[in-house]
Design a protein around this motif. Structure first.
Motif, PDB file in Angstrom:
ATOM      1  N   ARG A 110       4.493  45.603 -36.307  1.00 37.08           N
ATOM      2  CA  ARG A 110       3.656  46.799 -36.287  1.00 37.08           C
ATOM      3  C   ARG A 110       4.263  47.880 -35.409  1.00 37.08           C
ATOM      4  O   ARG A 110       4.111  49.064 -35.687  1.00 37.08           O
ATOM      5  CB  ARG A 110       2.248  46.442 -35.801  1.00 37.08           C
ATOM      6  N   ALA A 111       4.941  47.476 -34.340  1.00 33.04           N
ATOM      7  CA  ALA A 111       5.571  48.447 -33.431  1.00 33.04           C
ATOM      8  C   ALA A 111       6.534  47.712 -32.509  1.00 33.04           C
ATOM      9  O   ALA A 111       6.354  46.528 -32.227  1.00 33.04           O
ATOM     10  CB  ALA A 111       4.512  49.167 -32.595  1.00 33.04           C
ATOM     11  N   VAL A 112       7.543  48.438 -32.048  1.00 30.60           N
ATOM     12  CA  VAL A 112       8.442  47.955 -31.009  1.00 30.60           C
ATOM     13  C   VAL A 112       8.274  48.934 -29.859  1.00 30.60           C
ATOM     14  O   VAL A 112       8.535  50.127 -30.002  1.00 30.60           O
ATOM     15  CB  VAL A 112       9.906  47.892 -31.491  1.00 30.60           C
ATOM     16  N   GLU A 113       7.792  48.415 -28.735  1.00 32.18           N
ATOM     17  CA  GLU A 113       7.438  49.245 -27.587  1.00 32.18           C
ATOM     18  C   GLU A 113       8.490  49.101 -26.498  1.00 32.18           C
ATOM     19  O   GLU A 113       8.797  47.992 -26.066  1.00 32.18           O
ATOM     20  CB  GLU A 113       6.074  48.774 -27.067  1.00 32.18           C
ATOM     21  N   GLY A 114       9.009  50.230 -26.060  1.00 37.34           N
ATOM     22  CA  GLY A 114      10.027  50.206 -25.013  1.00 37.34           C
ATOM     23  C   GLY A 114      11.400  49.956 -25.611  1.00 37.34           C
ATOM     24  O   GLY A 114      11.535  49.654 -26.795  1.00 37.34           O
ATOM     25  N   PRO A 115      12.412  50.067 -24.798  1.00 36.17           N
ATOM     26  CA  PRO A 115      13.766  49.831 -25.310  1.00 36.17           C
ATOM     27  C   PRO A 115      14.045  48.325 -25.435  1.00 36.17           C
ATOM     28  O   PRO A 115      14.465  47.678 -24.485  1.00 36.17           O
ATOM     29  CB  PRO A 115      14.667  50.497 -24.269  1.00 36.17           C
ATOM     30  N   ILE A 174       7.217  43.550 -28.686  1.00 38.44           N
ATOM     31  CA  ILE A 174       7.120  43.661 -30.138  1.00 38.44           C
ATOM     32  C   ILE A 174       5.676  43.354 -30.493  1.00 38.44           C
ATOM     33  O   ILE A 174       5.142  42.327 -30.089  1.00 38.44           O
ATOM     34  CB  ILE A 174       8.051  42.655 -30.849  1.00 38.44           C
ATOM     35  N   HIS A 175       5.058  44.261 -31.211  1.00 39.31           N
ATOM     36  CA  HIS A 175       3.705  44.043 -31.706  1.00 39.31           C
ATOM     37  C   HIS A 175       3.860  43.550 -33.143  1.00 39.31           C
ATOM     38  O   HIS A 175       4.364  44.277 -33.997  1.00 39.31           O
ATOM     39  CB  HIS A 175       2.897  45.341 -31.639  1.00 39.31           C
ATOM     40  N   HIS A 176       3.471  42.306 -33.371  1.00 34.83           N
ATOM     41  CA  HIS A 176       3.663  41.689 -34.677  1.00 34.83           C
ATOM     42  C   HIS A 176       2.375  41.056 -35.150  1.00 34.83           C
ATOM     43  O   HIS A 176       1.409  40.922 -34.403  1.00 34.83           O
ATOM     44  CB  HIS A 176       4.789  40.639 -34.618  1.00 34.83           C
ATOM     45  N   SER A 177       2.379  40.675 -36.414  1.00 35.38           N
ATOM     46  CA  SER A 177       1.239  39.963 -36.990  1.00 35.38           C
ATOM     47  C   SER A 177       1.715  38.586 -37.418  1.00 35.38           C
ATOM     48  O   SER A 177       2.875  38.384 -37.771  1.00 35.38           O
ATOM     49  CB  SER A 177       0.681  40.716 -38.195  1.00 35.38           C
ATOM     50  N   VAL A 180      -5.539  36.976 -44.114  1.00 35.32           N
ATOM     51  CA  VAL A 180      -5.793  36.427 -42.780  1.00 35.32           C
ATOM     52  C   VAL A 180      -4.584  36.700 -41.895  1.00 35.32           C
ATOM     53  O   VAL A 180      -3.619  35.934 -41.883  1.00 35.32           O
ATOM     54  CB  VAL A 180      -6.086  34.906 -42.845  1.00 35.32           C
ATOM     55  N   LEU A 181      -4.636  37.808 -41.183  1.00 35.98           N
ATOM     56  CA  LEU A 181      -3.565  38.199 -40.274  1.00 35.98           C
ATOM     57  C   LEU A 181      -4.120  38.329 -38.868  1.00 35.98           C
ATOM     58  O   LEU A 181      -5.208  38.874 -38.671  1.00 35.98           O
ATOM     59  CB  LEU A 181      -2.965  39.548 -40.690  1.00 35.98           C
ATOM     60  N   LEU A 182      -3.373  37.815 -37.908  1.00 37.87           N
ATOM     61  CA  LEU A 182      -3.734  37.976 -36.502  1.00 37.87           C
ATOM     62  C   LEU A 182      -2.682  38.849 -35.837  1.00 37.87           C
ATOM     63  O   LEU A 182      -1.482  38.615 -36.008  1.00 37.87           O
ATOM     64  CB  LEU A 182      -3.786  36.618 -35.799  1.00 37.87           C
ATOM     65  N   ASP A 183      -3.128  39.846 -35.100  1.00 41.60           N
ATOM     66  CA  ASP A 183      -2.202  40.721 -34.395  1.00 41.60           C
ATOM     67  C   ASP A 183      -1.884  40.143 -33.032  1.00 41.60           C
ATOM     68  O   ASP A 183      -2.784  39.773 -32.273  1.00 41.60           O
ATOM     69  CB  ASP A 183      -2.803  42.124 -34.253  1.00 41.60           C
ATOM     70  N   ASP A 184      -0.603  40.034 -32.731  1.00 37.07           N
ATOM     71  CA  ASP A 184      -0.129  39.480 -31.463  1.00 37.07           C
ATOM     72  C   ASP A 184       1.021  40.306 -30.942  1.00 37.07           C
ATOM     73  O   ASP A 184       1.402  41.315 -31.544  1.00 37.07           O
ATOM     74  CB  ASP A 184       0.311  38.019 -31.643  1.00 37.07           C
ATOM     75  N   GLU A 185       1.592  39.850 -29.834  1.00 41.11           N
ATOM     76  CA  GLU A 185       2.735  40.547 -29.258  1.00 41.11           C
ATOM     77  C   GLU A 185       3.654  39.558 -28.565  1.00 41.11           C
ATOM     78  O   GLU A 185       3.232  38.460 -28.178  1.00 41.11           O
ATOM     79  CB  GLU A 185       2.284  41.625 -28.278  1.00 41.11           C
ATOM     80  N   THR A 186       4.901  39.967 -28.435  1.00 42.65           N
ATOM     81  CA  THR A 186       5.901  39.196 -27.722  1.00 42.65           C
ATOM     82  C   THR A 186       6.550  40.136 -26.720  1.00 42.65           C
ATOM     83  O   THR A 186       6.916  41.265 -27.067  1.00 42.65           O
ATOM     84  CB  THR A 186       6.946  38.628 -28.706  1.00 42.65           C
ATOM     85  N   LEU A 209      11.444  35.198 -23.689  1.00 41.34           N
ATOM     86  CA  LEU A 209      10.280  35.902 -24.225  1.00 41.34           C
ATOM     87  C   LEU A 209       8.993  35.169 -23.905  1.00 41.34           C
ATOM     88  O   LEU A 209       8.978  33.939 -23.843  1.00 41.34           O
ATOM     89  CB  LEU A 209      10.405  36.006 -25.752  1.00 41.34           C
ATOM     90  N   MET A 210       7.916  35.921 -23.766  1.00 41.49           N
ATOM     91  CA  MET A 210       6.574  35.363 -23.688  1.00 41.49           C
ATOM     92  C   MET A 210       5.882  35.774 -24.986  1.00 41.49           C
ATOM     93  O   MET A 210       5.648  36.960 -25.224  1.00 41.49           O
ATOM     94  CB  MET A 210       5.809  35.905 -22.473  1.00 41.49           C
ATOM     95  N   ALA A 211       5.627  34.779 -25.823  1.00 41.12           N
ATOM     96  CA  ALA A 211       5.067  35.045 -27.146  1.00 41.12           C
ATOM     97  C   ALA A 211       3.603  34.639 -27.196  1.00 41.12           C
ATOM     98  O   ALA A 211       3.269  33.488 -26.913  1.00 41.12           O
ATOM     99  CB  ALA A 211       5.861  34.283 -28.204  1.00 41.12           C
ATOM    100  N   ARG A 212       2.740  35.580 -27.549  1.00 40.42           N
ATOM    101  CA  ARG A 212       1.329  35.265 -27.785  1.00 40.42           C
ATOM    102  C   ARG A 212       1.198  34.770 -29.203  1.00 40.42           C
ATOM    103  O   ARG A 212       1.665  35.423 -30.137  1.00 40.42           O
ATOM    104  CB  ARG A 212       0.467  36.510 -27.575  1.00 40.42           C
ATOM    105  N   THR A 213       0.588  33.620 -29.355  1.00 35.94           N
ATOM    106  CA  THR A 213       0.407  33.028 -30.682  1.00 35.94           C
ATOM    107  C   THR A 213      -1.043  32.591 -30.827  1.00 35.94           C
ATOM    108  O   THR A 213      -1.364  31.421 -30.687  1.00 35.94           O
ATOM    109  CB  THR A 213       1.363  31.826 -30.888  1.00 35.94           C
ATOM    110  N   ARG A 214      -1.894  33.592 -31.048  1.00 35.51           N
ATOM    111  CA  ARG A 214      -3.310  33.284 -31.205  1.00 35.51           C
ATOM    112  C   ARG A 214      -3.541  32.421 -32.426  1.00 35.51           C
ATOM    113  O   ARG A 214      -2.845  32.604 -33.418  1.00 35.51           O
ATOM    114  CB  ARG A 214      -4.112  34.575 -31.305  1.00 35.51           C
TER     115      ARG A 214
END
Length: 147
Positions: A36-41, A49-52, A58-64, A77-82
């Motif tokens: 969905r977006a790449v934030e920062g360099p 990284i804002h990803h789904s 059925v999509l969950l929005d998360d970030e790494t 990396l710290m990956a959120r995996t809801r």
């Protein structure tokens, strides 16, 4: 942490080029369906990284988020995996002697959330299968890279 290794014919700089392009994340990470977006360099520390995860509808929005970055050597990396929680993921690149390519070492385990409560043997078996396929995809992208 479970560690999976994969050898690719691609030189280390080509593997890093794929890792350093945040928009390619969903192309090699099993489970990530879109960016969905790449934030920062990216991949500097604190970049996100804002990803789904999942597939429509059925999509969950998360970030790494990048915890540590050493170009052409290490990406932590710290990956959120809801709904499972957060996992620490380390990708280490080791150049093989004699232009034989690169060994990619991927380590991962849950550090918080319900995923951490899954018995270690079961959790590691699932992560190993997923990460083996992720490294296969990463390798294919790096080997096809003309950079």
């Amino acid at each position: 942490m479970i560690e999976i290794t994969w050898q690719t014919r691609a030189p280390r700089h080509q593997v890093w080029a794929v890792l350093a392009d945040g928009w390619l994340y969903a192309s090699w990470v099993v489970g990530a369906s879109r960016i969905r977006a790449v934030e920062g360099p990216w991949p500097n520390v604190e970049a996100k990284i804002h990803h789904s995860v999942g597939s429509w509808p059925v999509l969950l929005d998360d970030e790494t988020k990048v915890e540590q970055s050493e170009p052409e050597r290490l990406l932590r990396l710290m990956a959120r995996t809801r709904p499972l929680g957060e996992s620490l993921v380390e990708l280490e690149l080791v150049e093989l002697d004699g232009d034989r390519g690169t060994e990619i070492r991927m380590r991962e385990d849950f550090v918080s959330g319900p995923g951490k409560a899954i018995p270690t043997a079961i959790r590691h078996r699932a992560l190993a299968a997923r990460n083996r396929e992720s490294l296969r995809r990463l390798s294919y992208l790096a080997e096809g890279d003309s950079r």
